[in-house]
Write a protein that holds these residues in place. Sequence first.
Motif: not given
Length: 297
Positions: A288-293
């Motif tokens: 999966a991919e996680v985008k940081l704020p």
Amino acid sequence: MRWISLALPLLILIGCSSSPVNRAQWSELRLMPTSIRSLGENLPEGSGLALHNQTLWSINDGGNDPILYGFDLTDDSATKVEKVTLRNAANLDWESLITTSEALVIADCGNNRGDRIWFQFHSISWDQLVESQGLVDANTINVKLADVTPAVERQDHNRDCEAVTEVDGNYWLFTKNWRDHKSRLYIVDPNSDQQSVSSHQSFDVAGLITGADYDAKSRRLALIGYGSGFAVTQPFIWIVPVYQGQAQFDQAVRYSLAKMGQWEAIHWYQGHLLISRETSPLGGALLAEVKLPTQMH
């Protein structure tokens, strides 16, 4: 690592709980992992991630064959999987992959029982890996933690390890502390064939650290993990600034993940994070991919 059975008696799970921690650095934001693809067929226990020229490499942990698995990150179908076997190294408990400019490094550092004396780091140059035709030989160094005493205390000690990354030419090794839910940092010289190292820093991470990666461009360290006991359902990511060779944990931010599971590996990618989940009752093996704020909280 093997998944933590949710069928264990609840009293045992309650006994794993940690002491209260300071939550001032815990963000209220919950990061939602976006699924990229299932990994279950080849990587049910994927424990490490390394990216080179759009090929994403991963490994299964202890009890499996000494095989690297690679696939094209841009291929959504992921039907073509490259398998490369190490001829001169066993998989005692492979737990992490280190990406350097010259090589892929396998960290054989898992220590659930607590009695392991030596960890191994197996290095394979990128050129050798590309030209491998399915078989490679690795250069290996041996590392001992000088400030601990090995003993059989399965999942009830502070000597386990599943997270290693490269920072400024050295390997940074983070312990997985089953007992106190902290993590110690050890710095390993990749040019020393056999060495004993003592811890440099200790962090109150409030959980079990399972993966680490460092982004040299932004000078940020990412640590991934989850809790024990009932808190195994609460995975998290720490983002830690690094300045002059020191992890600035007093400036770190912890984010919870909004998708349950035993998330085992993390890798910086284009300013965001790739993470992988091991098969468990909390969910199947997944990339999966996680985008940081944009604005860190």
